[in-house]
Design a protein around this motif. Structure first.
Motif, PDB file in Angstrom:
ATOM      1  N   UNK A   1      44.508  52.054  40.730  1.00 33.62           N
ATOM      2  CA  UNK A   1      45.272  51.134  41.655  1.00 33.62           C
ATOM      3  C   UNK A   1      44.785  50.246  43.058  1.00 33.62           C
TER       4      UNK A   1
ATOM      5  N   UNK B   1      36.017  51.514  52.030  1.00 34.82           N
ATOM      6  CA  UNK B   1      35.567  53.139  52.334  1.00 34.82           C
ATOM      7  C   UNK B   1      37.085  53.463  52.470  1.00 34.82           C
ATOM      8  N   UNK B   2      38.168  52.798  52.568  1.00 34.40           N
ATOM      9  CA  UNK B   2      39.669  52.800  53.031  1.00 34.40           C
ATOM     10  C   UNK B   2      39.657  53.593  51.781  1.00 34.40           C
ATOM     11  N   UNK B   3      40.177  53.479  50.333  1.00 34.03           N
ATOM     12  CA  UNK B   3      40.300  53.463  49.074  1.00 34.03           C
ATOM     13  C   UNK B   3      39.069  54.823  48.812  1.00 34.03           C
TER      14      UNK B   3
ATOM     15  N   UNK C   1      38.037  57.953  49.049  1.00 31.52           N
ATOM     16  CA  UNK C   1      38.450  58.947  48.331  1.00 31.52           C
ATOM     17  C   UNK C   1      39.810  59.534  47.518  1.00 31.52           C
ATOM     18  N   UNK C   2      40.444  58.483  47.524  1.00 31.44           N
ATOM     19  CA  UNK C   2      41.292  58.396  46.173  1.00 31.44           C
ATOM     20  C   UNK C   2      40.887  58.056  45.211  1.00 31.44           C
TER      21      UNK C   2
ATOM     22  N   UNK D   1      30.094  48.571  51.013  1.00 36.57           N
ATOM     23  CA  UNK D   1      29.161  49.289  52.589  1.00 36.57           C
ATOM     24  C   UNK D   1      27.718  49.195  52.301  1.00 36.57           C
TER      25      UNK D   1
ATOM     26  N   UNK E   1      41.148  32.118  35.304  1.00 35.90           N
ATOM     27  CA  UNK E   1      42.888  32.247  35.711  1.00 35.90           C
ATOM     28  C   UNK E   1      43.159  32.965  37.277  1.00 35.90           C
ATOM     29  N   UNK E   2      42.295  33.458  38.102  1.00 39.16           N
ATOM     30  CA  UNK E   2      42.607  34.840  39.037  1.00 39.16           C
ATOM     31  C   UNK E   2      41.462  34.477  39.935  1.00 39.16           C
ATOM     32  N   UNK E   3      40.273  34.158  39.608  1.00 37.99           N
ATOM     33  CA  UNK E   3      39.074  33.753  40.791  1.00 37.99           C
ATOM     34  C   UNK E   3      39.251  32.654  41.549  1.00 37.99           C
TER      35      UNK E   3
ATOM     36  N   UNK F   1      65.657  52.341  42.982  1.00 39.51           N
ATOM     37  CA  UNK F   1      64.971  53.495  43.623  1.00 39.51           C
ATOM     38  C   UNK F   1      65.415  55.106  43.567  1.00 39.51           C
TER      39      UNK F   1
ATOM     40  N   UNK G   1      42.818  29.257  42.307  1.00 38.28           N
ATOM     41  CA  UNK G   1      41.467  29.308  41.447  1.00 38.28           C
ATOM     42  C   UNK G   1      40.671  28.488  40.465  1.00 38.28           C
ATOM     43  N   UNK G   2      39.997  29.388  40.439  1.00 37.53           N
ATOM     44  CA  UNK G   2      38.769  28.043  39.432  1.00 37.53           C
ATOM     45  C   UNK G   2      39.220  27.036  38.375  1.00 37.53           C
ATOM     46  N   UNK G   3      40.349  27.856  37.628  1.00 36.95           N
ATOM     47  CA  UNK G   3      41.017  27.128  36.810  1.00 36.95           C
ATOM     48  C   UNK G   3      41.960  26.162  36.985  1.00 36.95           C
TER      49      UNK G   3
ATOM     50  N   UNK H   1      43.405  59.664  53.809  1.00 33.76           N
ATOM     51  CA  UNK H   1      43.506  57.956  53.494  1.00 33.76           C
ATOM     52  C   UNK H   1      44.447  56.881  53.985  1.00 33.76           C
ATOM     53  N   UNK H   2      43.830  55.679  54.653  1.00 38.35           N
ATOM     54  CA  UNK H   2      44.474  55.039  55.131  1.00 38.35           C
ATOM     55  C   UNK H   2      45.406  54.226  54.734  1.00 38.35           C
TER      56      UNK H   2
ATOM     57  N   UNK I   1      36.779  53.394  59.315  1.00 41.66           N
ATOM     58  CA  UNK I   1      37.387  53.010  57.970  1.00 41.66           C
ATOM     59  C   UNK I   1      37.576  51.255  57.380  1.00 41.66           C
TER      60      UNK I   1
END
Lengths: 343, 343
Positions: free
Chosen positions: A24, A42-44, A46-47, A64, A86-88, A162, B89-91, B183-184, B270
């Motif tokens: 995630x 680097x923030x992620x 370790x997780x 980096x 469809x995402x990029x 929740x 998006x590219x699409x 963890x940030x 970080x």
């Protein structure tokens, strides 16, 4: 990927990354002949490293630590590398071309299409989200009083879900009272519940990232003849659709028939009859007369016919539905009879 | 647009549309020689038409009512039409080419760059979000008890902010206790607050869509020597940055100096030292030694140095900050001295 003639793929959509790996954290997943790479920051890091297991065969890199030559080596020898068009964004697409120095190929949502048919574990998560949603609606029938604002009620819905096991909301909760219900995507306001109001709800939650989606109306004390007529029309559409859904069905004809019903009664059709859901609240397929969809076992979809009478009121009934070998089941199970509350 | 040599522009990013028009409904805004057009769908049409005023000179269309020739006529006679390459998006890019039959030109985030310097009304909204955030932190100092889970505390934060005037959260709330603070981007867990814990907070809310962003730590009863040493380092960085920020400053040199401080103490850096914020929680500019930024009056940014000791703890101090003609003000105003709570 072999079928699509791809030698590798860049996966950027975090929902697709979660689907494929469980990760995630922010980052980019590279599927390449030599193995799988997750580029994160680097923030992620370790997780990510504490989450990954050896079986997953994914190596995580800190962005980096990578230079120009590392990037160019990832897909060395690959002819066609897929990307999620469809995402990029167009900007990312151009950056990928520069960075990876490969031929990028559109993948026509292969992962999204694969996500349409759910695994047992995915269905279980949606079932749990639906149970919480149903319990919340039951709670609302007692909770709501004349004089409460739409915002207060929306807040109660979020709190209830929740505190009863949801990770979070599946989408922004809709509580639309009186004439506000005539807008399918109303945002909760400070309008107070009045006697004889109609109240439209549309809400859902997430369990382990998986969504529920649910709509009902409640009538405060009374229901007008016009409301009852519209309610019965919506209910009949809902019921007709549910009774016809099953593995193997081509949905186009079903929804053409429903569209004709709307035309016959001169109701506007403001949105589709439903959509897939899972890790995203809106997934493939879209259910309308314009889309050629053949239903498969273990697809999860919504059924949500609605009618909106401008400036007066709207009525939508919606359930989360599982497609089976011989029929379909609602996973949200709250009753669909006309429901009046004291208020 | 004239300066960028554009005859028209397609605006697709909903945040940019909100910024330019106030509209919050889904749709696409076309700026063209003959006027402005907002293409939305039937779900939103009623809301859009009741929101728009004549002065805005925007005509709303239902997407279903438009045909091939309508689309081609919108930019008739236009040579270069801009699009948001960082959002589209590219699409979508390929669909725009087909639909509008124009030459599409990258706009290098012109709207985002314009959004960096805020109007008075925008600053007022952020100030209000910051006040709610500060009050929430004050409330937490009394509220938190040993034995509460991170999730419970995160839930209290959300509830407090929403009941005290926030539209919603600016981003997912971080409450990270003990080693989780290393963890940030920790996600709240079921871990319970223990005596001697460090608790890292990072939260913010929205008012009229505008964000606040804020981080502090609390120490439960005691603080170790190592924690105190790290806290003082982070505080000194924070203080040094704040004292140097002012209109006209080139930030690159400032952050080079800070980076050197991290190197001298062998701390990993970080994340960046801050970012712009407004309608989005992360906006232009990014504050780091890698970005050439000249500060302007009425920019809103965060200042957020942090140090993370792997598997042990992390400490980040963050405020939302307004750039002035002679200096900078924090808009979040909670104290930054080491703060111990009874727990």
């Amino acid at each position: 990927m072999t079928a699509s003639n791809l030698d590798g793929m860049i996966i950027s959509n975090p929902v697709n990354i979660r689907y494929l790996t469980g990760l995630t954290s922010e980052g980019t997943l590279l599927i390449e002949p030599k193995g799988n790479i997750f580029i994160t920051d680097s923030r992620y890091l370790e997780a990510v490293n504490s989450f990954l297991t050896i079986d997953q065969e994914i190596v995580a890199y800190d962005i980096r630590s990578l230079n120009k030559y590392d990037y160019e080596s990832f897909f060395a020898g690959c002819e066609n590398v897929g990307f999620e068009e469809g995402y990029v964004t167009y900007e990312m697409y151009k950056a990928y071309l520069r960075t990876y120095q490969v031929n990028l190929v559109e993948t026509e949502r292969i992962i999204e299409l694969h996500r349409m048919v759910k695994e047992e574990e995915e269905i279980d998560n949606v079932k749990r989200a639906c149970m919480i949603t149903d319990r919340c609606f039951e709670h609302l029938k007692d909770f709501i009083k004349v004089g409460m604002t739409e915002k207060e009620i929306a807040y109660e819905i979020e709190k209830f879900m929740k505190l009863n096991g949801a990770d979070g909301l599946a989408f922004d909760t809709i509580v639309a009272t009186g004439p506000n219900s005539s807008m399918p995507h109303a945002i909760p306001t400070d309008r107070k519940v009045e006697p004889k109001d109609i109240i439209q709800f549309d809400f859902g939650c997430k369990v382990n990232g998986y969504c529920s989606d649910f709509s009902r109306v409640l009538f405060v004390g009374e229901i007008t003849e016009e409301e009852e007529r519209v309610y019965n029309f919506v209910f009949n559409e809902y019921d007709y659709i549910l009774k016809n859904l099953t593995e193997g069905l081509d949905t186009k004809e079903l929804f053409k028939k429903c569209e004709q019903d709307y035309k016959d009664k001169e109701f506007d059709l403001l949105h589709s009859f439903g959509h897939g859901l899972g890790l995203d609240i809106h997934e493939e397929p879209i259910l309308s007369s314009k889309h050629d969809i053949k239903l498969k076992k273990n697809m999860l979809i919504t059924v949500e016919p609605g009618v909106y009478v401008p400036s007066k009121f709207g009525i939508r009934i919606e359930d989360t539905v599982l497609i089976n070998k011989n029929g379909a089941n609602t996973l949200t199970k709250s009753g669909v009879a006309i429901c009046k509350i004291r208020g």
